[in-house]
Structure formats: structure tokens, C-alpha cells
Design a protein around this motif. Sequence first.
Motif, PDB file in Angstrom:
ATOM      1  N   ALA A   1      24.235 -76.353  42.912  1.00 24.65           N
ATOM      2  CA  ALA A   1      24.238 -77.747  42.466  1.00 24.65           C
ATOM      3  C   ALA A   1      23.464 -77.930  41.165  1.00 24.65           C
ATOM      4  CB  ALA A   1      23.642 -78.643  43.558  1.00 24.65           C
ATOM      5  N   GLY A   2      22.681 -76.932  40.779  1.00 21.86           N
ATOM      6  CA  GLY A   2      21.882 -77.032  39.563  1.00 21.86           C
ATOM      7  C   GLY A   2      20.745 -78.022  39.694  1.00 21.86           C
ATOM      8  N   SER A   3      20.238 -78.181  40.907  1.00 24.26           N
ATOM      9  CA  SER A   3      19.181 -79.167  41.128  1.00 24.26           C
ATOM     10  C   SER A   3      17.841 -78.559  41.521  1.00 24.26           C
ATOM     11  CB  SER A   3      19.620 -80.152  42.219  1.00 24.26           C
ATOM     12  OG  SER A   3      19.897 -79.438  43.421  1.00 24.26           O
TER      13      SER A   3
ATOM     14  N   ALA B   1      22.690 -68.496  36.987  1.00 22.00           N
ATOM     15  CA  ALA B   1      21.764 -68.078  35.933  1.00 22.00           C
ATOM     16  C   ALA B   1      21.112 -69.311  35.317  1.00 22.00           C
ATOM     17  CB  ALA B   1      22.497 -67.278  34.871  1.00 22.00           C
ATOM     18  N   THR B   2      19.891 -69.137  34.846  1.00 25.94           N
ATOM     19  CA  THR B   2      19.164 -70.246  34.224  1.00 25.94           C
ATOM     20  C   THR B   2      18.853 -69.993  32.746  1.00 25.94           C
ATOM     21  OG1 THR B   2      17.096 -69.264  34.962  1.00 25.94           O
ATOM     22  CG2 THR B   2      18.053 -70.966  36.380  1.00 25.94           C
TER      23      THR B   2
ATOM     24  N   SER C   1      22.378 -75.306  27.189  1.00 26.15           N
ATOM     25  CA  SER C   1      23.410 -76.327  27.402  1.00 26.15           C
ATOM     26  C   SER C   1      22.848 -77.739  27.390  1.00 26.15           C
ATOM     27  CB  SER C   1      24.138 -76.068  28.718  1.00 26.15           C
ATOM     28  OG  SER C   1      23.220 -76.125  29.795  1.00 26.15           O
ATOM     29  N   GLY C   2      21.529 -77.869  27.488  1.00 25.70           N
ATOM     30  CA  GLY C   2      20.908 -79.190  27.401  1.00 25.70           C
ATOM     31  C   GLY C   2      20.731 -79.857  28.748  1.00 25.70           C
ATOM     32  N   GLY C   3      20.297 -81.100  28.677  1.00 24.02           N
ATOM     33  CA  GLY C   3      20.047 -81.895  29.872  1.00 24.02           C
ATOM     34  C   GLY C   3      18.655 -81.635  30.431  1.00 24.02           C
ATOM     35  N   SER C   4      18.080 -82.686  31.005  1.00 23.30           N
ATOM     36  CA  SER C   4      16.715 -82.562  31.514  1.00 23.30           C
ATOM     37  C   SER C   4      16.642 -81.622  32.712  1.00 23.30           C
ATOM     38  CB  SER C   4      16.136 -83.935  31.863  1.00 23.30           C
ATOM     39  OG  SER C   4      16.907 -84.560  32.874  1.00 23.30           O
ATOM     40  N   ALA C   5      17.627 -81.683  33.611  1.00 22.04           N
ATOM     41  CA  ALA C   5      17.609 -80.795  34.782  1.00 22.04           C
ATOM     42  C   ALA C   5      17.797 -79.340  34.364  1.00 22.04           C
ATOM     43  CB  ALA C   5      18.696 -81.197  35.780  1.00 22.04           C
ATOM     44  N   GLY C   6      18.710 -79.104  33.439  1.00 25.12           N
ATOM     45  CA  GLY C   6      18.937 -77.742  32.964  1.00 25.12           C
ATOM     46  C   GLY C   6      17.714 -77.173  32.268  1.00 25.12           C
ATOM     47  N   GLU C   7      17.082 -77.988  31.439  1.00 26.07           N
ATOM     48  CA  GLU C   7      15.868 -77.544  30.749  1.00 26.07           C
ATOM     49  C   GLU C   7      14.756 -77.230  31.750  1.00 26.07           C
ATOM     50  OE1 GLU C   7      12.771 -79.013  27.267  1.00 26.07           O
ATOM     51  OE2 GLU C   7      14.166 -80.459  28.121  1.00 26.07           O
ATOM     52  N   THR C   8      14.587 -78.091  32.729  1.00 29.89           N
ATOM     53  CA  THR C   8      13.550 -77.896  33.742  1.00 29.89           C
ATOM     54  C   THR C   8      13.790 -76.616  34.534  1.00 29.89           C
ATOM     55  OG1 THR C   8      13.183 -80.274  33.922  1.00 29.89           O
ATOM     56  CG2 THR C   8      12.450 -78.921  35.771  1.00 29.89           C
TER      57      THR C   8
ATOM     58  N   GLY D   1      14.094 -81.163  24.356  1.00 26.93           N
ATOM     59  CA  GLY D   1      13.717 -82.567  24.246  1.00 26.93           C
ATOM     60  C   GLY D   1      13.260 -83.278  25.502  1.00 26.93           C
ATOM     61  N   HIS D   2      13.142 -82.606  26.625  1.00 28.12           N
ATOM     62  CA  HIS D   2      12.806 -83.323  27.854  1.00 28.12           C
ATOM     63  C   HIS D   2      11.496 -82.901  28.511  1.00 28.12           C
ATOM     64  CE1 HIS D   2      16.858 -84.965  27.762  1.00 28.12           C
ATOM     65  NE2 HIS D   2      17.297 -83.735  27.555  1.00 28.12           N
ATOM     66  N   LEU D   3      11.129 -81.642  28.423  1.00 30.44           N
ATOM     67  CA  LEU D   3       9.987 -81.098  29.157  1.00 30.44           C
ATOM     68  C   LEU D   3       8.886 -80.692  28.184  1.00 30.44           C
ATOM     69  CD1 LEU D   3       9.022 -80.224  32.005  1.00 30.44           C
ATOM     70  CD2 LEU D   3      10.067 -78.016  31.574  1.00 30.44           C
ATOM     71  N   ASP D   4       7.665 -81.165  28.426  1.00 25.43           N
ATOM     72  CA  ASP D   4       6.530 -80.883  27.551  1.00 25.43           C
ATOM     73  C   ASP D   4       6.115 -79.418  27.665  1.00 25.43           C
ATOM     74  OD1 ASP D   4       4.228 -80.891  26.013  1.00 25.43           O
ATOM     75  OD2 ASP D   4       3.054 -82.072  27.439  1.00 25.43           O
ATOM     76  N   LEU D   5       6.302 -78.663  26.581  1.00 24.79           N
ATOM     77  CA  LEU D   5       5.919 -77.259  26.538  1.00 24.79           C
ATOM     78  C   LEU D   5       4.729 -77.010  25.602  1.00 24.79           C
ATOM     79  CD1 LEU D   5       9.412 -75.513  26.439  1.00 24.79           C
ATOM     80  CD2 LEU D   5       7.963 -76.006  28.405  1.00 24.79           C
TER      81      LEU D   5
END
Length: 179
Positions: free
Chosen positions: A54-56, A90-91, A121-128, A161-165
Motif C-alpha cells: 500500500a506504500g503506507s 523498494a523504497t 517519485s515524490g509525495g510526502s509518504a514516498g519521501e518518508t 520538500g516534505h521531511l526535515d533532513l
Amino acid sequence: MQFKLNLNPGQKRKILLIIRLLLLAAACFYLLFLLKNNFLIEDNQFQLYFANQAGSLLVSEKRELTIAEDKYRALVAALIEGPQTADLEATIPAGVKLIDYQIKAKTITLNFNTALRDNHSGGSAGETLTVYSIVNTLTALSEIDRVTILIDGQQIDSLVGHLDLSRPLRYNQKLVAGN
């Protein structure tokens, strides 16, 4: 009702010797168990984290890796290769390479090529999931508490652009399925 054995002193000594040997054997097995589970006896079993279908969430995949010299590079390479379990995803984006790394005060700083950002691929969930698959895999090692991610040797504020690194990250149990 009392039960009394009539044993001569020689028989009593034999029974006590057998009991002592059994206790000694049990203590040895217990000690080996503790040593193995506390990583004093190394095996090549590692926990790698990949996305569920589910990519979650992240799911742990136990993997046996043959490590010649550098387990940190081997773990990152295994993450880049992707999961061996069919229902995991894969992540790490294609083309990603670990340039180098440094360990200081239980923090590993990983320096990746730009493909980690450019091919994502982007997106906040994908980045996380991408970031924490790396972080959770490496912080599962007893000698690593935190992970910092660099791109081409440069500190980055986020991957896409979503997760503070901008600071080192710790293991995130909330992202692991079943927790």
C-alpha cells in the motif's frame, strides 16, 4: 504421606554430581543464548526496511548478508537492490549510489549521489518511506543511534520538500507495520 529413599553415601554423591552437571549444562546453554541475542556472537542477519504494497508503512525483512569488510555499505546496497519478499516494495529510487559515509558519536552520515533526490517519485509518504527505510535499517544496528543524509556532500533541508533532513534522524517505530 512421606516418601523416603534409602540411598547409601556413594549413590547420594552420584545423584548430586548428575544434578550439578545438568545445572552446569543449562547455565552454559543460557549463557550462549544471551551472548547470541546480545550480538556478542555475530551472525549475518540484518533487518532491512521496505514499503508494504500500500506504500503506507515499512515492513522489516530479515536478510542474511555476506559481508566481507563494510556492513554499512552492504546494508545500503541491499536497500538499493530492493526487497526479496514478493509483497514488499523498494523504497530507494533507481540510480542511487552511496558515495561515502562517516560515523561519529553513534551518528552515521550518509552521502548519496543526486539520484536519491532527482529520481524520487515524490509525495510526502514516498519521501518518508524512503528516508526511514534507510534510517530504520541503520539504527537497528547497536552502534548507530542517528542518521544524517547528505546529497553530493551537501546538507539538505529535505529530500523532495516534505521531511526535515536538516538534523539527524532516529528510528521511527510508528512507521513500522505491526507497531
